[in-house]
Design an enzyme around this catalytic site. Structure first.
Site, short mmCIF file in Angstrom:
data_model
loop_
_atom_site.label_atom_id
_atom_site.label_comp_id
_atom_site.label_asym_id
_atom_site.label_seq_id
_atom_site.Cartn_x
_atom_site.Cartn_y
_atom_site.Cartn_z
N ASN A 9 33.26 32.36 100.73
CA ASN A 9 33.76 30.99 100.76
C ASN A 9 33.42 30.38 99.41
O ASN A 9 32.28 30.02 99.15
CB ASN A 9 33.07 30.22 101.90
CG ASN A 9 33.44 28.74 101.90
OD1 ASN A 9 34.35 28.33 101.18
ND2 ASN A 9 32.72 27.96 102.69
N LYS A 11 34.27 27.62 98.25
CA LYS A 11 34.15 26.16 98.26
C LYS A 11 34.93 25.60 97.06
O LYS A 11 35.97 26.14 96.73
CB LYS A 11 32.67 25.74 98.27
CG LYS A 11 31.90 26.46 99.40
CD LYS A 11 30.51 25.95 99.63
CE LYS A 11 29.87 26.74 100.77
NZ LYS A 11 28.54 26.27 101.11
N HIS A 94 33.85 24.06 109.04
CA HIS A 94 32.65 24.29 108.22
C HIS A 94 31.75 23.05 108.29
O HIS A 94 32.25 21.92 108.33
CB HIS A 94 33.05 24.58 106.77
CG HIS A 94 31.91 25.09 105.95
ND1 HIS A 94 30.97 24.24 105.43
CD2 HIS A 94 31.54 26.35 105.62
CE1 HIS A 94 30.06 24.97 104.78
NE2 HIS A 94 30.38 26.25 104.88
N GLU A 96 30.19 21.49 106.12
CA GLU A 96 30.45 20.51 105.05
C GLU A 96 31.63 19.62 105.42
O GLU A 96 31.64 18.43 105.12
CB GLU A 96 30.68 21.24 103.72
CG GLU A 96 29.37 21.79 103.18
CD GLU A 96 29.50 23.02 102.30
OE1 GLU A 96 30.61 23.33 101.85
OE2 GLU A 96 28.46 23.68 102.09
N GLU A 166 26.37 29.40 111.06
CA GLU A 166 25.78 28.96 109.80
C GLU A 166 24.82 27.81 110.06
O GLU A 166 25.24 26.65 110.14
CB GLU A 166 26.88 28.47 108.85
CG GLU A 166 27.93 29.52 108.50
CD GLU A 166 28.61 29.20 107.17
OE1 GLU A 166 28.62 30.10 106.32
OE2 GLU A 166 29.07 28.08 106.97
N GLY A 172 23.07 26.96 101.14
CA GLY A 172 22.86 26.53 99.76
C GLY A 172 21.43 26.12 99.45
O GLY A 172 21.15 25.53 98.42
N SER A 212 22.80 31.21 102.64
CA SER A 212 21.98 31.88 101.63
C SER A 212 21.97 33.41 101.76
O SER A 212 20.94 34.05 101.56
CB SER A 212 20.56 31.32 101.63
OG SER A 212 20.58 29.93 101.36
P1 13P Z 1 25.59 29.75 100.74
O1 13P Z 1 25.82 31.23 100.88
O2 13P Z 1 25.81 29.25 99.34
O3 13P Z 1 24.30 29.31 101.35
O4 13P Z 1 26.77 29.03 101.61
C1 13P Z 1 26.97 29.43 102.91
C2 13P Z 1 28.23 28.84 103.39
O5 13P Z 1 28.32 27.65 103.61
C3 13P Z 1 29.39 29.72 103.56
O6 13P Z 1 30.42 29.08 104.23
#
Ligand code: 13P
Length: 252
Positions: A9, A11, A94, A96, A166, A172, A212
């Site tokens: 992803n 982003k 997601h 976010e 997640e 992150g 992560s």
């Molecule tokens: P990270 O791998 O950067 O922690 O992000 C995870 C994520 O949100 C994947 O959708």
């Protein structure tokens, strides 16, 4: 038999040139999709370019879509268009998007129905906050997200779903859930799907871990019986580290 999946992803990262460089770098290295499914989820404007250049075993995904077919929704992207340009997967719900764009379990459910209607394969995200985990409410919280997300979907549709667990506190932050913690929660999600549908459905649905994930922790995650792969943010931006994740899933 569930085929493992590594889904990147990106982003809001990468220009068109950077996205194309990445796809050219991985195309020849990606194992057959019957062994590991390798998915790259990019920003909408570059999806068509990636689809045109995707290697035989790479799949391209969007990071979001609208639940209506068309209409006055300035700035949104429709499932019809994603299907039309050859996108295979779409991330839905997601954390976010839930946190910054007011997505709810209800919109996640509408989007799931819409994605399936347009032959897109959803990667549905669920996961708890740190507070929920510390209050020992993770299972109840995540089960409710699953129940609401899947409302109205039949067994045949759920079997083909990909779910990504997640935990918000692990995204992150460099704090990965331990592989045991991730496996435990994923096992309860699978069990809940078994109760909502049946054993066979629960056995077929693929459930990824995200938060992560890096080349250093992927092996222990992949060893866990209920973890079918990973949805990866940061470590998916670099072709080399992304391919290390794919190789680990392949070797598992
Ligand atoms: P990270 O791998 O950067 O922690 O992000 C995870 C994520 O949100 C994947 O959708």
């Amino acid at each position: 038999m569930r085929i493992p999946m590594i889904a990147g992803n990106w982003k809001m990262h990468k220009t068109r040139d950077e996205a194309l460089q990445f796809i050219y770098a991985i195309n020849m290295e990606v194992p057959k999709s019957t062994y590991v499914e390798t998915v790259v989820c990019a920003q909408a404007p570059v999806l068509r370019d990636l689809v045109k250049r995707q290697g035989e075993n790479v799949r391209i995904g969007a990071q979001n879509m609208h639940h209506e077919t068309e209409g006055a929704y300035t700035g949104e992207v429709s499932a019809a268009l994603l299907e039309n340009i050859g996108v295979d997967y779409v991330i839905i719900g997601h954390s976010e998007r839930r946190a910054y764009y007011n997505e709810t379990d209800e919109t996640v459910n509408s989007k799931l129905h819409q994605a399936i209607r347009f032959n897109l394969k959803p990667i549905v995200c669920v996961g708890e906050s740190l507070e929920t985990r510390e209050n020992h409410e993770t299972d109840a919280f995540v089960h409710k997200q699953i129940e609401k997300a899947l409302l109205g979907l039949g067994k045949a549709q759920v079997e083909k779903l990909v779910i990504a667990y997640e935990p918000i506190w692990a995204i992150g932050t460099g704090k990965t859930a331990t592989s045991e913690q991730a496996n435990e929660t994923i096992a309860t999600i699978r069990q809940r799907i078994g109760e909502l549908y049946d054993e066979e459905t629960a056995d077929q649905v693929r459930i990824l871990y995200g938060g992560s994930v890096k080349p250093e922790n992927i092996e222990s995650l992949m060893k866990e019986p209920h973890i079918d792969g990973a949805l990866v943010g940061g470590a998916s931006l670099n072709a080399k580290s992304f391919m290390q994740l794919v190789a680990s899933a392949y070797n598992q």
